[in-house]
Structure formats: C-alpha cells, structure tokens
Design a protein around this motif. Structure first.
Motif, PDB file in Angstrom:
ATOM      1  N   PRO A 336      26.147  42.487  33.768  1.00 13.07           N
ATOM      2  CA  PRO A 336      25.047  43.404  34.090  1.00 13.07           C
ATOM      3  C   PRO A 336      23.686  42.896  33.662  1.00 13.07           C
ATOM      4  CG  PRO A 336      26.310  44.229  32.215  1.00 13.07           C
ATOM      5  CD  PRO A 336      27.051  43.040  32.749  1.00 13.07           C
ATOM      6  N   ASP A 337      23.652  41.827  32.850  1.00 14.38           N
ATOM      7  CA  ASP A 337      22.372  41.348  32.329  1.00 14.38           C
ATOM      8  C   ASP A 337      22.071  39.888  32.678  1.00 14.38           C
ATOM      9  OD1 ASP A 337      24.409  40.389  30.811  1.00 14.38           O
ATOM     10  OD2 ASP A 337      23.647  41.085  28.878  1.00 14.38           O
ATOM     11  N   ASP A 338      22.800  39.329  33.653  1.00 15.56           N
ATOM     12  CA  ASP A 338      22.488  37.969  34.084  1.00 15.56           C
ATOM     13  C   ASP A 338      23.041  37.723  35.483  1.00 15.56           C
ATOM     14  OD1 ASP A 338      21.458  35.412  33.999  1.00 15.56           O
ATOM     15  OD2 ASP A 338      22.333  34.935  32.051  1.00 15.56           O
ATOM     16  N   LEU A 339      22.398  36.807  36.192  1.00 18.40           N
ATOM     17  CA  LEU A 339      22.870  36.377  37.506  1.00 18.40           C
ATOM     18  C   LEU A 339      24.051  35.427  37.350  1.00 18.40           C
ATOM     19  CD1 LEU A 339      19.439  35.557  39.142  1.00 18.40           C
ATOM     20  CD2 LEU A 339      21.127  37.033  40.206  1.00 18.40           C
ATOM     21  N   GLY A 340      25.010  35.500  38.265  1.00 11.86           N
ATOM     22  CA  GLY A 340      26.048  34.487  38.238  1.00 11.86           C
ATOM     23  C   GLY A 340      27.436  35.006  38.548  1.00 11.86           C
ATOM     24  N   PHE A 341      28.408  34.128  38.347  1.00  9.91           N
ATOM     25  CA  PHE A 341      29.793  34.368  38.734  1.00  9.91           C
ATOM     26  C   PHE A 341      30.656  34.460  37.472  1.00  9.91           C
ATOM     27  CE2 PHE A 341      27.516  31.988  41.910  1.00  9.91           C
ATOM     28  CZ  PHE A 341      27.801  32.647  43.093  1.00  9.91           C
ATOM     29  N   ARG A 342      30.943  35.662  37.041  1.00  5.47           N
ATOM     30  CA  ARG A 342      31.689  35.864  35.793  1.00  5.47           C
ATOM     31  C   ARG A 342      33.069  35.233  35.849  1.00  5.47           C
ATOM     32  NH1 ARG A 342      31.645  41.472  32.405  1.00  5.47           N
ATOM     33  NH2 ARG A 342      33.090  40.919  30.727  1.00  5.47           N
ATOM     34  N   ALA A 343      33.711  35.312  37.008  1.00  8.41           N
ATOM     35  CA  ALA A 343      35.037  34.728  37.183  1.00  8.41           C
ATOM     36  C   ALA A 343      34.994  33.410  37.947  1.00  8.41           C
ATOM     37  CB  ALA A 343      35.969  35.716  37.896  1.00  8.41           C
ATOM     38  N   GLY A 344      33.804  32.846  38.125  1.00 12.60           N
ATOM     39  CA  GLY A 344      33.670  31.554  38.785  1.00 12.60           C
ATOM     40  C   GLY A 344      33.880  31.569  40.272  1.00 12.60           C
ATOM     41  N   THR A 345      33.842  32.757  40.883  1.00  4.54           N
ATOM     42  CA  THR A 345      34.161  32.848  42.305  1.00  4.54           C
ATOM     43  C   THR A 345      33.337  33.912  43.009  1.00  4.54           C
ATOM     44  OG1 THR A 345      35.986  33.117  43.900  1.00  4.54           O
ATOM     45  CG2 THR A 345      36.030  34.517  41.941  1.00  4.54           C
ATOM     46  N   CYS A 346      33.141  33.732  44.322  1.00  3.16           N
ATOM     47  CA  CYS A 346      32.511  34.744  45.165  1.00  3.16           C
ATOM     48  C   CYS A 346      33.529  35.307  46.159  1.00  3.16           C
ATOM     49  CB  CYS A 346      31.296  34.171  45.898  1.00  3.16           C
ATOM     50  SG  CYS A 346      31.622  32.652  46.826  1.00  3.16           S
ATOM     51  N   SER A 347      34.817  35.140  45.841  1.00  2.00           N
ATOM     52  CA  SER A 347      35.903  35.666  46.672  1.00  2.00           C
ATOM     53  C   SER A 347      36.690  36.706  45.877  1.00  2.00           C
ATOM     54  CB  SER A 347      36.854  34.543  47.106  1.00  2.00           C
ATOM     55  OG  SER A 347      36.176  33.579  47.877  1.00  2.00           O
ATOM     56  N   SER A 348      37.242  37.675  46.581  1.00  2.00           N
ATOM     57  CA  SER A 348      38.051  38.709  45.925  1.00  2.00           C
ATOM     58  C   SER A 348      39.398  38.136  45.508  1.00  2.00           C
ATOM     59  CB  SER A 348      38.241  39.896  46.865  1.00  2.00           C
ATOM     60  OG  SER A 348      36.983  40.440  47.242  1.00  2.00           O
ATOM     61  N   PHE A 349      39.984  38.721  44.466  1.00  2.00           N
ATOM     62  CA  PHE A 349      41.269  38.227  43.969  1.00  2.00           C
ATOM     63  C   PHE A 349      42.012  39.346  43.260  1.00  2.00           C
ATOM     64  CE2 PHE A 349      37.967  37.529  40.820  1.00  2.00           C
ATOM     65  CZ  PHE A 349      38.540  37.916  39.616  1.00  2.00           C
ATOM     66  N   LEU A 350      43.314  39.199  43.143  1.00  2.00           N
ATOM     67  CA  LEU A 350      44.129  40.167  42.412  1.00  2.00           C
ATOM     68  C   LEU A 350      44.003  39.918  40.915  1.00  2.00           C
ATOM     69  CD1 LEU A 350      47.396  40.187  44.578  1.00  2.00           C
ATOM     70  CD2 LEU A 350      45.635  41.966  44.491  1.00  2.00           C
ATOM     71  N   PHE A 351      44.069  40.984  40.150  1.00  2.00           N
ATOM     72  CA  PHE A 351      43.991  40.844  38.700  1.00  2.00           C
ATOM     73  C   PHE A 351      45.339  40.390  38.144  1.00  2.00           C
ATOM     74  CE2 PHE A 351      44.510  42.719  34.422  1.00  2.00           C
ATOM     75  CZ  PHE A 351      43.554  41.963  33.774  1.00  2.00           C
TER      76      PHE A 351
END
Length: 429
Positions: A336-351
């Motif tokens: 919530p306080d920075d730009l970027g990819f928390r999980a390293g991806t811009c694709s959806s995935f199952l947990f």
C-alpha cells in the motif's frame, strides 16, 4: 502435452509447474517418476533433477521444492540478460537458474513466513523484501522468466503450441468512506460541524451545510462520474465497499443507510462489487462472516471478491479463512505504500500454504499501484514511474491492476491528477 520427469513429485512441484507451464504458457503437463515411462515417451518431455537422463530438455533443480516448511535461505541475485534471477544451477541446465524454485519463492511469499520486522501497522514492510533490497521490485520477474522459458522451449520443440496473453488494465475502487458529510447521524455531523469552525475550515463548513441542505452533492459521492467513465470506455473495474461496524479504526457510515446501499446497488449494475475489509474482520473469522453476509444482503448474490488494503495480510491464516468462507478472488497482494510487484508477478495465481503444503482454491490477483503512493511523488514523477512499469507489464501481456479510493476523485483531493492517472493506466485518449 509435456511429460515432466522428476525423482519425486511433491505438492510444491505440482503447484509451480502447473502455474508456469499450464496457467501461464498454456502447456498441458503430466508428471512421472518412472524412468522407463519417460524414456519411452515419444512426445515433448523434460526432466527436473540433479542430472539429465539423456539429451532431453533439462532444468536442474535446487532443493526448495523437495522440502517441507520453511527456513532461512541464502539467496544470491545475479543478472540474466535484461533481468535478474536467483537459485543458480550448472551449465548442464537449459536455464541458468531453477526457474520453478525462484518463482515458488516469490509467489508463495516465502519470505513472509520467516521472522521479520513489521511496520507501524503490523505489516510486512516493503523494505524487508528481497525484491526491494535487490532492486527488482518494479519488474514482473516471474512473467519475464516464463516468457524466456517459452522461447527456450520453442527452440527445443518448434512444434509446441503456446497460448498468448493480452495486456489488460483493471482498477479497484476502495470505498471506505461513501460520504464525507452526509448520512453520518446527528452526533457525528454536529461534531464535524464544530471541528470545521474551531479549525477555521470555513470552505469545508459551507460545503457541509450545502450538502445537508441538498444544495450540493457530497464531495465523496463521485459514483456518477466513475460510472460514466466506465460506460464510455468499457473499463474493467471492481468496487470494494466497507460495511464494518463503526469503531476507532473503521469510521465509515452505517451500512444500513439507504443512500449508501443505493450507491452499492447502482454501481453493481456496471461493475463487479466486493468487500473492503474492516479492522476487526481482518483478524476475526466471525466478524468477517458477518460483513460478508451484510454485503450479500445488499447486492443479492454470492460475494466472490475481497480486498485487504490497509492491514497485515496474515499469510497464510487469513487467506485460508477467505477460502473457508468461499471467497474466490483476493486483490490484496501488493504494497500500500510503494509501487511494484509484491509477489514478483503481474499475473493471477492460486495461493499456496507452505505450512500445510496445499494449494488453496483462492485466486490471488496482485496489484501494482495504490493511490496512497501518490503522496510520495510529484504528478510528473508518478506518471513517469507508472509509464515505465506499464510498458514492462505490456511486454509480457500481464495485468496492470491499481487501487484508488473514491475520495481521490473528489474536490478535496487532486481529482484532476487521479483522473489523469486513471486514463493513463487504461490508455484513454
């Protein structure tokens, strides 16, 4: 179909191979631990182990996908072409690193299971992440790796057919305060009126009176403007509404207020609707169930979408709770306080739950930008940063997902700035 040989088929291997090969690249896969079956197979095949069996396509593995639980790992990030990678392997491998182990590490949020220093709100801070420390936070490395993996597979198997993914933009509107002046009850309204006078906020005082007298629309009631934009440009959006009880942490209006319920129903005709978590529903199953039931009673259909925008994600327990309550889609994977990819991806995935070693039915849809970040940049700087990340997402056919608040588009915030950003992200001329 791609036959994958591995000495041991583990839940981790099944999870990450299916995500990269099937979900991202469109390749059906089958696993075998029988050398005879693998050797006899005439179609596409690859092995995943310490040594190749012959001249097949080979990815050398590291041990992370064969283990249980989690432990501190020594990770050395190194350059790979125009990106980076980690978990390096020998030259025998068709890739210079274990793409499956590295992707698993990022997607499962492995590092969030490990001891770490939390921020003031009790969350995993961006500064603790490997991506931030190694300067690849703003790059969708998992998607880039999958794209490069596809190119190497094409060289080995020219006849192999892959799916193609197209870039898309999706915006989530987090509605924490449906109104700033109206529908708050007599006591809260009088207190607000008094505060305006004491603090000499005369413009706000006048606006408050005009809103009460119906001479002016409540500044946070921007739903007509947003719906108009959605209809004109066919935007993909989700509105997440808060229906929590009023507390020290949740200061939204009562969910039973007719104007608020009307706005929820109005918006649901043009966009998906979901639940914005309150403070206590992010911690308690009982409270979350109550809030889910409330919103379902307003929209009159099962609730599938949820957003935890302000609180600790509580990996893995909170995500398991969401699956238990039959939520299908979570949109909380981001910072919530920075730009970027928390999980390293811009694709959806199952947990994937590392504690239980199981794949959850809950679909995780990561976001890249939260409008909270806007405070850290000037308008021009923010447009440039978003533009650069936008191009990276387009290059891999990913989803550029963002979170805005309704008040971002009100006269009390820089509405022109946020409308401009929204148009930039959705490529509206």
């Amino acid at each position: 179909m791609l036959l994958v040989y591995t000495q041991k088929v583990t839940p981790r291997i099944i999870y990450i191979f299916k995500h990269i090969c099937t979900n991202m690249l469109g390749i059906e896969i089958k696993f075998t631990s029988k050398i005879e079956e693998f050797v006899a197979h005439d179609g596409f095949k690859m092995s995943y182990g310490k040594q190749p069996l012959g001249n097949e396509f080979f990815i050398q593995n590291t041990d992370i996908l064969l283990e249980h639980g989690f432990e501190e790992l020594e990770i050395k990030v190194q350059p790979w072409g125009n990106t980076v990678c980690f978990f390096p392997v020998s030259d025998n491998s068709n890739l210079p690193f274990d793409i499956f182990a590295a992707s698993f590490y990022l997607l499962t949020r492995y590092e969030e299971y490990l001891p770490h220093v939390k921020d003031e709100a009790g969350r995993f801070p961006v500064s603790e992440s490997l991506a931030y420390k190694e300067s690849f936070l703003k790059t969708p490395v998992v998607d880039i790796w999958a794209y490069k993996f596809k190119e190497v597979l094409k060289e080995k198997f020219p006849e192999m057919v892959f799916n193609t993914t197209n870039f898309r933009a999706e915006t989530i509107f987090a509605i924490e305060h449906g109104f700033v002046f109206n529908n708050k009850g007599i006591i809260r309204s009088v207190v607000g009126w008094g505060n305006d006078l004491v603090k000499l906020h005369f413009h706000r005082f006048i606006d408050r009176v005009k809103s009460w007298m119906k001479l002016k629309k409540d500044p946070y009631d921007v739903f007509d403007d947003l719906v108009r934009l959605i209809k004109e440009h066919s935007l993909t959006t989700i509105f997440m509404f808060k229906v929590a009880d009023f507390t020290l942490y949740d200061r939204n209006i009562n969910y039973n207020r007719i104007p608020y319920r009307s706005n929820i129903k109005y918006v649901s005709d043009y966009a998906k609707v979901g639940l914005l978590l309150g403070h206590y529903s992010s911690q308690t199953l009982k409270t979350l169930r109550v809030e889910k039931f409330r919103l379902e009673n307003i929209i009159h259909y099962p609730l599938e979408n949820i957003l935890n925008a302000n609180y600790d994600l509580g990996i893995p327990d909170h995500f398991n709770t969401l699956a238990e309550l039959e939520f299908e889609n979570d949109y909380s994977m981001g910072y919530p306080d920075d730009l970027g990819f928390r999980a390293g991806t811009c694709s959806s995935f199952l947990f994937y739950d590392i504690n239980m070693e199981i794949t959850s039915p809950l679909q995780i849809h990561p976001y890249i930008f939260n409008s909270n970040v806007g405070k850290k940049f000037s308008s021009e700087e923010l447009k440039k940063e978003i533009g650069k990340i936008h191009e990276r997402v387009k290059s891999v056919g990913g989803t550029f997902r963002t979170i805005f608040k309704n008040e971002d588009f009100s006269e009390y915030y820089n509405s022109n700035r946020y409308f401009s950003l929204l148009k930039q992200i959705h490529e509206i001329e």
